[in-house]
Design an enzyme around this catalytic site. Structure first.
Site, mmCIF file in Angstrom:
data_model
loop_
_atom_site.group_PDB
_atom_site.id
_atom_site.type_symbol
_atom_site.label_atom_id
_atom_site.label_comp_id
_atom_site.label_asym_id
_atom_site.label_seq_id
_atom_site.Cartn_x
_atom_site.Cartn_y
_atom_site.Cartn_z
ATOM 1 N N GLY A 156 70.838 -4.395 -41.894
ATOM 2 C CA GLY A 156 70.722 -4.730 -43.305
ATOM 3 C C GLY A 156 69.872 -3.718 -44.042
ATOM 4 N N GLN B 1 64.635 -0.542 -50.776
ATOM 5 C CA GLN B 1 64.436 0.416 -49.683
ATOM 6 C C GLN B 1 65.064 1.771 -49.989
ATOM 7 O OE1 GLN B 1 65.938 -2.544 -46.541
ATOM 8 N NE2 GLN B 1 64.437 -1.308 -45.441
ATOM 9 N N CYS C 84 62.522 -2.843 -39.130
ATOM 10 C CA CYS C 84 62.881 -2.584 -40.527
ATOM 11 C C CYS C 84 63.102 -1.090 -40.698
ATOM 12 C CB CYS C 84 61.751 -3.066 -41.431
ATOM 13 S SG CYS C 84 62.044 -2.737 -43.175
ATOM 14 N N LEU C 85 64.171 -0.712 -41.376
ATOM 15 C CA LEU C 85 64.470 0.711 -41.571
ATOM 16 C C LEU C 85 63.351 1.419 -42.343
ATOM 17 C CD1 LEU C 85 68.310 0.604 -42.378
ATOM 18 C CD2 LEU C 85 67.185 1.145 -40.205
ATOM 19 N N HIS D 279 65.099 -11.573 -44.262
ATOM 20 C CA HIS D 279 64.360 -10.300 -44.286
ATOM 21 C C HIS D 279 64.747 -9.484 -45.529
ATOM 22 C CE1 HIS D 279 62.740 -6.628 -42.003
ATOM 23 N NE2 HIS D 279 63.390 -6.082 -43.027
ATOM 24 N N GLU D 280 66.052 -9.422 -45.804
ATOM 25 C CA GLU D 280 66.529 -8.602 -46.931
ATOM 26 C C GLU D 280 66.235 -9.265 -48.280
ATOM 27 O OE1 GLU D 280 67.173 -5.684 -46.175
ATOM 28 O OE2 GLU D 280 67.533 -5.963 -44.044
ATOM 29 N N HIS E 242 62.827 -8.406 -49.146
ATOM 30 C CA HIS E 242 62.728 -7.061 -49.743
ATOM 31 C C HIS E 242 63.007 -7.118 -51.244
ATOM 32 C CE1 HIS E 242 61.977 -4.203 -46.581
ATOM 33 N NE2 HIS E 242 63.010 -4.557 -45.850
#
Ligand code: ZN
Length: 161
Positions: free
Chosen positions: A36, A41, A83-84, A125-126, A129
Protein backbone atom coordinates in the site's frame (compact mmCIF):
# COMPACT_ATOMS: atom_id res chain seq x y z
CA UNK A 1 4.12 16.08 4.70
CA UNK A 2 3.96 12.67 6.40
CA UNK A 3 2.74 14.21 9.64
CA UNK A 4 0.20 16.58 8.08
CA UNK A 5 -3.50 15.76 7.88
CA UNK A 6 -4.35 15.43 4.21
CA UNK A 7 -7.01 17.62 2.60
CA UNK A 8 -10.07 15.88 1.16
CA UNK A 9 -9.94 15.04 -2.53
CA UNK A 10 -12.44 17.31 -4.31
CA UNK A 11 -14.16 17.44 -7.70
CA UNK A 12 -11.34 19.50 -9.16
CA UNK A 13 -8.81 16.80 -8.23
CA UNK A 14 -10.90 14.15 -10.01
CA UNK A 15 -10.90 16.33 -13.13
CA UNK A 16 -7.22 17.23 -12.91
CA UNK A 17 -5.30 14.03 -13.47
CA UNK A 18 -6.02 12.10 -10.29
CA UNK A 19 -6.17 8.86 -12.31
CA UNK A 20 -2.64 9.42 -13.66
CA UNK A 21 -1.28 10.08 -10.16
CA UNK A 22 -2.97 6.90 -8.92
CA UNK A 23 -1.32 4.91 -11.74
CA UNK A 24 2.09 6.29 -10.76
CA UNK A 25 1.47 5.37 -7.13
CA UNK A 26 0.62 1.77 -8.11
CA UNK A 27 3.85 1.61 -10.13
CA UNK A 28 5.93 2.97 -7.24
CA UNK A 29 4.24 0.55 -4.82
CA UNK A 30 4.80 -2.55 -6.99
CA UNK A 31 8.38 -1.50 -7.69
CA UNK A 32 9.10 -1.19 -3.96
CA UNK A 33 7.35 -4.48 -3.20
CA UNK A 34 4.86 -2.78 -0.89
CA UNK A 35 1.19 -3.58 -0.35
CA UNK A 36 0.00 0.00 0.00
CA UNK A 37 1.02 3.61 -0.49
CA UNK A 38 -0.77 6.81 0.47
CA UNK A 39 -0.68 10.22 -1.20
CA UNK A 40 1.22 11.95 1.66
CA UNK A 41 4.06 9.44 1.09
CA UNK A 42 4.56 10.76 -2.43
CA UNK A 43 4.41 14.41 -1.41
CA UNK A 44 0.68 14.98 -1.95
CA UNK A 45 -1.15 16.18 1.14
CA UNK A 46 -4.51 14.68 0.16
CA UNK A 47 -6.64 11.87 1.54
CA UNK A 48 -6.27 8.92 -0.82
CA UNK A 49 -4.30 5.70 -1.06
CA UNK A 50 -3.83 2.64 -3.19
CA UNK A 51 -3.29 -0.93 -2.03
CA UNK A 52 -2.95 -4.45 -3.34
CA UNK A 53 -2.88 -7.32 -0.88
CA UNK A 54 -3.43 -9.84 -3.74
CA UNK A 55 -6.34 -12.21 -4.20
CA UNK A 56 -6.21 -15.76 -2.74
CA UNK A 57 -4.50 -17.01 -5.93
CA UNK A 58 -1.72 -14.43 -5.54
CA UNK A 59 -2.90 -12.37 -8.49
CA UNK A 60 -2.85 -8.60 -8.46
CA UNK A 61 -5.95 -6.94 -7.06
CA UNK A 62 -5.36 -3.17 -7.23
CA UNK A 63 -7.69 -1.09 -5.07
CA UNK A 64 -8.01 2.70 -4.79
CA UNK A 65 -9.51 4.43 -1.76
CA UNK A 66 -10.31 8.13 -2.11
CA UNK A 67 -11.42 10.08 0.97
CA UNK A 68 -11.40 6.87 3.07
CA UNK A 69 -13.38 6.64 6.30
CA UNK A 70 -13.27 3.67 8.66
CA UNK A 71 -16.96 3.09 9.45
CA UNK A 72 -16.75 -0.20 11.37
CA UNK A 73 -14.05 -2.14 13.22
CA UNK A 74 -14.07 -5.50 14.94
CA UNK A 75 -11.65 -7.89 16.64
CA UNK A 76 -7.91 -7.44 16.89
CA UNK A 77 -4.69 -8.70 15.39
CA UNK A 78 -1.06 -8.17 16.30
CA UNK A 79 1.57 -8.40 13.62
CA UNK A 80 4.75 -7.04 12.18
CA UNK A 81 4.33 -3.93 10.11
CA UNK A 82 6.63 -2.03 7.78
CA UNK A 83 6.25 1.16 5.78
CA UNK A 84 7.75 2.34 2.49
CA UNK A 85 8.51 5.66 4.22
CA UNK A 86 10.53 3.92 6.95
CA UNK A 87 12.75 1.50 5.03
CA UNK A 88 14.26 -1.25 7.15
CA UNK A 89 12.02 -0.58 10.14
CA UNK A 90 9.50 -3.19 11.29
CA UNK A 91 7.31 -2.89 14.35
CA UNK A 92 4.72 -5.08 15.98
CA UNK A 93 1.46 -3.15 15.77
CA UNK A 94 -1.97 -4.02 17.12
CA UNK A 95 -4.77 -3.39 14.64
CA UNK A 96 -8.42 -4.26 14.19
CA UNK A 97 -9.00 -7.66 12.59
CA UNK A 98 -11.88 -6.54 10.40
CA UNK A 99 -12.77 -3.10 9.08
CA UNK A 100 -15.34 -1.60 6.78
CA UNK A 101 -13.95 1.31 4.81
CA UNK A 102 -16.19 3.78 3.00
CA UNK A 103 -14.45 5.60 0.18
CA UNK A 104 -14.80 6.85 -3.38
CA UNK A 105 -13.40 5.03 -6.38
CA UNK A 106 -11.44 6.67 -9.18
CA UNK A 107 -14.69 7.85 -10.81
CA UNK A 108 -15.85 9.45 -7.58
CA UNK A 109 -18.49 6.82 -6.84
CA UNK A 110 -18.88 5.82 -3.21
CA UNK A 111 -18.31 2.20 -2.16
CA UNK A 112 -17.75 0.18 1.00
CA UNK A 113 -15.05 -2.46 1.34
CA UNK A 114 -15.25 -5.19 3.99
CA UNK A 115 -11.66 -6.14 4.76
CA UNK A 116 -9.94 -8.49 7.17
CA UNK A 117 -6.47 -9.64 8.25
CA UNK A 118 -3.71 -8.19 6.03
CA UNK A 119 -6.13 -6.11 3.95
CA UNK A 120 -7.63 -4.60 7.14
CA UNK A 121 -4.15 -3.89 8.53
CA UNK A 122 -3.10 -2.28 5.28
CA UNK A 123 -6.24 -0.13 4.95
CA UNK A 124 -5.84 1.10 8.56
CA UNK A 125 -2.14 1.86 8.03
CA UNK A 126 -2.84 3.80 4.82
CA UNK A 127 -5.89 5.64 6.21
CA UNK A 128 -3.62 6.70 9.10
CA UNK A 129 -1.19 8.17 6.53
CA UNK A 130 -4.08 10.20 5.07
CA UNK A 131 -4.60 11.63 8.56
CA UNK A 132 -0.94 12.39 9.24
CA UNK A 133 -0.42 9.36 11.50
CA UNK A 134 2.51 7.00 10.98
CA UNK A 135 2.75 3.44 12.28
CA UNK A 136 5.29 4.19 14.99
CA UNK A 137 2.60 6.42 16.55
CA UNK A 138 0.61 3.21 17.07
CA UNK A 139 3.12 1.37 19.28
CA UNK A 140 3.87 1.72 22.99
CA UNK A 141 6.14 4.61 24.08
CA UNK A 142 9.00 2.19 24.82
CA UNK A 143 8.79 0.57 21.41
CA UNK A 144 8.58 4.02 19.84
CA UNK A 145 11.79 5.02 21.62
CA UNK A 146 13.52 1.92 20.29
CA UNK A 147 12.19 2.68 16.82
CA UNK A 148 13.58 6.22 16.96
CA UNK A 149 16.98 4.78 17.94
CA UNK A 150 16.80 2.33 15.03
CA UNK A 151 15.96 5.21 12.66
CA UNK A 152 19.00 7.12 13.95
CA UNK A 153 21.23 4.12 13.25
CA UNK A 154 19.74 3.70 9.79
CA UNK A 155 20.36 7.41 9.14
CA UNK A 156 23.97 7.10 10.26
CA UNK A 157 24.63 4.08 8.07
CA UNK A 158 23.07 5.87 5.12
CA UNK A 159 20.24 3.36 4.69
CA UNK A 160 17.77 6.08 5.54
CA UNK A 161 16.70 8.59 2.95
ZN1 ZN B 1 3.25 3.50 5.52
Amino acid sequence: MLLTIGRPVDTEDFENGLAAVVEQMFEAMYEAGGVGIAAPQVGISKRFFVMDTRDPDGDRQPQVFINPEIVHVEGEQVGNEGCLSFPGLFQEVQRDMRVIVRAQDIKGDEFEADLSELAARCALHETDHCDGIVFIDRVTPLKRQLARRKIKTLQQTGEWV
